[in-house]
Design a protein around this motif. Structure first.
Motif, PDB file in Angstrom:
ATOM      1  N   PHE A   1       0.805  -0.776  -0.343  1.00 24.88           N
ATOM      2  CA  PHE A   1       0.055   0.207   0.084  1.00 24.88           C
ATOM      3  C   PHE A   1       0.811   1.487  -0.277  1.00 24.88           C
ATOM      4  N   THR A   2       0.159   2.462  -0.558  1.00 26.10           N
ATOM      5  CA  THR A   2       1.138   3.799  -0.955  1.00 26.10           C
ATOM      6  C   THR A   2       0.166   4.044  -0.021  1.00 26.10           C
ATOM      7  N   VAL A   3      -0.091   4.234   1.219  1.00 24.74           N
ATOM      8  CA  VAL A   3      -0.969   5.586   2.090  1.00 24.74           C
ATOM      9  C   VAL A   3      -1.037   7.227   2.194  1.00 24.74           C
ATOM     10  N   VAL A   4      -2.119   7.576   1.717  1.00 25.86           N
ATOM     11  CA  VAL A   4      -1.830   8.964   1.579  1.00 25.86           C
ATOM     12  C   VAL A   4      -2.722   9.727   3.010  1.00 25.86           C
ATOM     13  N   GLY A   5      -2.134  11.389   3.737  1.00 22.82           N
ATOM     14  CA  GLY A   5      -3.204  11.854   4.201  1.00 22.82           C
ATOM     15  C   GLY A   5      -2.146  12.696   5.018  1.00 22.82           C
ATOM     16  N   ASP A   6      -2.629  13.884   6.187  1.00 22.12           N
ATOM     17  CA  ASP A   6      -2.704  14.733   6.534  1.00 22.12           C
ATOM     18  C   ASP A   6      -3.510  14.681   7.936  1.00 22.12           C
ATOM     19  N   LEU A   7      -2.972  14.642   8.650  1.00 23.18           N
ATOM     20  CA  LEU A   7      -3.477  14.235  10.291  1.00 23.18           C
ATOM     21  C   LEU A   7      -4.334  15.822  10.409  1.00 23.18           C
ATOM     22  N   ALA A   8      -3.701  16.588   9.866  1.00 24.32           N
ATOM     23  CA  ALA A   8      -3.831  17.887  10.326  1.00 24.32           C
ATOM     24  C   ALA A   8      -5.775  18.473   9.926  1.00 24.32           C
ATOM     25  N   GLN A   9      -5.516  17.897   8.846  1.00 19.64           N
ATOM     26  CA  GLN A   9      -7.164  17.408   7.545  1.00 19.64           C
ATOM     27  C   GLN A   9      -8.193  17.206   8.378  1.00 19.64           C
ATOM     28  N   ARG A  10      -8.244  15.684   8.939  1.00 21.22           N
ATOM     29  CA  ARG A  10      -8.668  14.890   9.226  1.00 21.22           C
ATOM     30  C   ARG A  10      -9.951  15.756   9.899  1.00 21.22           C
ATOM     31  N   ILE A  11     -11.425  14.852   9.922  1.00 22.09           N
ATOM     32  CA  ILE A  11     -12.703  15.721  10.115  1.00 22.09           C
ATOM     33  C   ILE A  11     -13.032  15.720  11.858  1.00 22.09           C
TER      34      ILE A  11
END
Length: 760
Positions: free
Chosen positions: A564-574
């Motif tokens: 897997f390549t998992v992409v995200g930003d914890l600051a943008q979590r709802i």
């Protein structure tokens, strides 16, 4: 550098490379037509050999036909050796001389990672700007000149990078292959075999990095991924449309793109629900609940069941059912497929019982007839096998037997069982022992209600345990199709090996799908999308910070290798709460191999990023991984308090932004988004419909569009008009952070209520 003599020299080199491209395209197509002209004659093996070569040549030509724009974008000159041109694909001339190096090749790595401190054996690097096939700019970097960037940030091809960032947004994400930065390239080429998490704030290029990593893996692991494909999971249909041109522009098309809501074939989960209900559906307690609900479809009757077959009365005993259930479960097949084993054993027991009754009756009748005739016994000749088969089918077709068997082992679809769980509280309560009464109550909804995205992993869990609902001809037709496909696959593999094409882009699986009239001719990506049980070689998950534990179970099922390549930003979590990727990955956490961090924001001006992080911190959600913006724009923030956000106000503000973009980028260029809270969307859409110009709701095709903060995830615009930020912040601090960081030039804020804390 724009020296005319140097531009002319590079133009000659680029012309030469394009000529090789044209020659290769023409040669592949000509060779393909020549092979196809022979027709479908000869032995099956001969036909397979022709098919594999035709497919190989056709795919090579199609790949080259998709890389016209910006074919060449760079050049590196080693301290020792000849200069090397870098481009979208690798090209060799007729003499097998390398004229263009694929950007993914190991030899191209210094183009992205060499710096003045670490030149990697390079003397210089050149970025080549093209418009169509014309060289329009050159930018050189000499690595033997020591230099240091302010705050320690080194930008490769700074001029080319800033030109790309300052270009207007087109509504589609472009590839960054010409301007990949060093920290991005190291992630793209990472050697992880399981889960790689890419944590990156707004504007760091994390989505582009993930897509280029997918292209890199398709190049480096072509043989493996050609057979299984790559799955891309995005947050919304708009986002998937936004990124859909990136991989084809890099010469890669064998990819399936979907959202969680469209992951299951024939299921469209578009309904909405309260976030608390969605979160509850994502809880891992559902695994046990669903397993018990499926088991409940396999039941032992309390007492023997009488079944009338003609004049014969049969008894279906609880012990018979119990043994048949045990036997069927030992097969480890899904419920609907194991049912056939159950039915077979029950039918065998009922057939034995029927024959015993009939044989006993027949013996009694013969004994009576023999006694009346004064004989000791009357001999009979029987065909036991034929009679047994006849009796068995008579019982199978009997409506009473079918009803009794179905009551013991009912076939069920995933959708019908989930609807039943939601619609009948007493049925749900039988299995929801780990859920509170309040939790059970909020799950209720009528059987006719549409599914939501949070239902998809539950449906997938059910489908995994239930299997497909059998149809009258499914078993025989599937078996026949499988036999034909396996035969074609074997023949295709032999043809590929005979012609030495094993490392090409045509696999035996691809060829077998094209060969023979009895095998449906569809692309691997389409076959994978139609097949719920398909397993992929690699999965890219964007905006992964929003996935639930049940979402992760659903995705892990599609990639047993855990690549897997998992992409995200914890600051943008709802929602807040969990603060680390190890926690957020849930059941996938054990496969986490590496966390990589993108620390430089290229897209969003520093002033906007500072404001967004200030507002988040004031709300108790400081960014765990703040980024460093490389662009300053003191005029990028405009904040206005108004009496009302009505038609006149919106008309004036939008007109101002249109004039601003027309002046900056050219008449009619640049894109504007009005971003609001979800609860404000309907009212603002009515207001926008009264304006003298069009404000659409499609963020991909409209120059001016209206969308809510959630839909804006992953997208970018030249200007953003942010409406009532306090409303968005009350719903979700993460959503406000997302909305504030979408623009590349202007953030215009309109508000009637006080601004959120931290807004300076």
């Amino acid at each position: 550098m724009n020296d005319s003599a140097e531009l002319a020299r590079e133009q000659a080199a680029v012309d030469s490379i394009y000529q090789v491209l044209d020659d290769n395209r023409t040669r592949y197509r000509q060779q393909q037509r020549a092979i196809e002209a022979h027709g479908a004659t000869g032995s099956p093996q001969n036909r397979s050999e022709r098919d594999v070569m035709s497919a190989h040549l056709g795919d090579q030509a199609a790949r080259l036909e998709g890389v016209e724009e910006r074919l060449v974008f760079g050049q590196i000159t080693p301290l020792k050796g000849e200069k090397l041109y870098i481009g979208r694909v690798g090209l060799q001339d007729r003499n097998h001389q390398q004229v263009l190096m694929d950007w993914r090749a190991k030899a191209a790595t210094p183009f992205y990672q060499a710096t003045a401190r670490h030149p990697l054996g390079m003397a210089s690097r050149r970025h080549i700007g093209l418009h169509r096939r014309k060289v329009i700019s050159l930018e050189d970097e000499a690595f033997n000149i020591s230099h240091a960037r302010k705050e320690g940030i080194e930008l490769q091809g700074e001029g080319a990078l800033l030109a790309a960032l300052q270009a207007e947004r087109s509504g589609r994400m472009g590839d960054i292959v010409a301007t990949i930065q060093g920290e991005q390239d190291r992630i793209i080429r990472a050697k992880t075999s399981q889960i790689l998490v890419i944590q990156g704030g707004p504007g760091t290029g994390k989505t582009a990095v993930a897509l280029h990593r997918a292209a890199f893996l398709l190049y480096e692991q072509s043989e493996r991924l050609a057979k299984s494909g790559v799955l891309i999971v995005g947050p919304s249909p708009a986002f998937l449309r936004y990124i859909e041109q990136v991989l084809p522009a890099l010469g890669e098309t064998g990819v399936v793109s979907t959202t969680i809501s469209t992951l299951l074939p024939a299921v469209r989960a578009q309904a909405t629900e309260h976030p608390k209900i969605a979160a509850l559906k994502g809880d891992l307690r559902w695994v046990k609940l669903i397993k018990q609900a499926v088991r409940s479809l396999q039941r032992v009757p309390d007492c023997p069941q009488t079944i009338s077959v003609g004049a014969t009365k049969l008894l279906l005993a609880p012990q018979t059912v119990r043994e048949a259930i045990k036997h069927a479960r030992l097969s480890a097949k899904p419920h609907n497929q194991a049912r056939e084993i159950f039915v077979t054993q029950v039918l065998d027991a009922l057939t034995d019982q029927y024959l015993d009754i009939e044989n006993r009756r027949e013996r009694e009748q013969l004994a009576s007839a023999a006694s009346a005739a004064g004989l000791e016994e009357i001999e009979t000749v029987r065909d036991d096998l034929s009679e047994r088969a006849f009796v068995r089918e008579e019982i199978r077709a009997n409506i009473n037997a079918r009803r009794a068997i179905n009551l013991c082992w009912m076939p069920y679809s995933a959708q019908n069982l989930l609807r039943r769980l939601y619609a009948y509280p007493a049925f749900l309560a039988r299995f929801a022992k780990e859920f509170t009464l309040a939790e059970q109550e909020i799950l209720y909804r009528p059987k006719t209600a549409d599914f939501t995205p949070a239902d998809v992993p539950l449906l997938d869990e059910l489908a995994e345990l239930l299997g497909e609902v059998p149809s009258a001809n499914s078993s025989s037709s599937t078996k026949a199709a499988r036999q034909v496909h396996e035969k074609e696959l074997s023949r295709a593999q032999a043809a590929i090996e005979a012609q030495g094409l094993g490392d090409g882009i045509v696999s035996a699986t691809m060829l077998a799908s094209r060969a023979g009239e009895s095998v449906e001719q569809i692309a691997l990506s389409e076959r994978a999308y139609r097949d719920r049980s398909w397993t992929y070689g690699h999965v890219v998950v964007d905006e992964a910070q929003e996935l639930s534990p049940m979402d992760w179970r659903c995705l892990l099922r599609r990639c047993p290798s855990r690549s897997f390549t998992v992409v995200g930003d914890l600051a943008q979590r709802i929602w807040g709460g969990k603060t680390g990727w190890k926690e957020l990955l849930g059941p996938a956490a054990s496969a986490l191999e590496e966390e990589a961090y993108l620390t430089v924001c290229y897209r969003t001006p520093k002033e906007i990023m500072d404001l967004a992080e200030s507002v988040s911190a004031a709300a108790g959600r400081p960014s765990p991984y703040p980024v460093q913006a490389v662009r300053n724009d003191p005029g990028c923030l405009v904040t206005r308090q108004v009496a009302a956000i009505d038609s006149p106000v919106l008309e004036n503000v939008i007109k101002e932004e249109i004039v601003y973009l027309d002046n900056q980028l050219g008449k009619g260029r640049g894109r504007i988004a009005l971003i609001c809270g979800k609860n404000d969307f309907a009212g603002l859409r009515d207001i926008c419909s009264q304006l003298p110009f069009r404000v659409g709701i499609d963020p991909i095709s409209e120059r001016v569009c209206l969308l809510d903060a959630v839909t804006s995830k992953g997208l970018e615009f030249d200007s953003v008009i942010l409406l009532e930020p306090a409303h968005i912040g009350k719903q979700s601090v993460g959503n406000l952070f997302v909305a504030m960081t979408r623009p590349t030039r202007h953030l215009v804020t309109l508000h009637t209520e006080p601004l959120p804390a931290g807004w300076n």
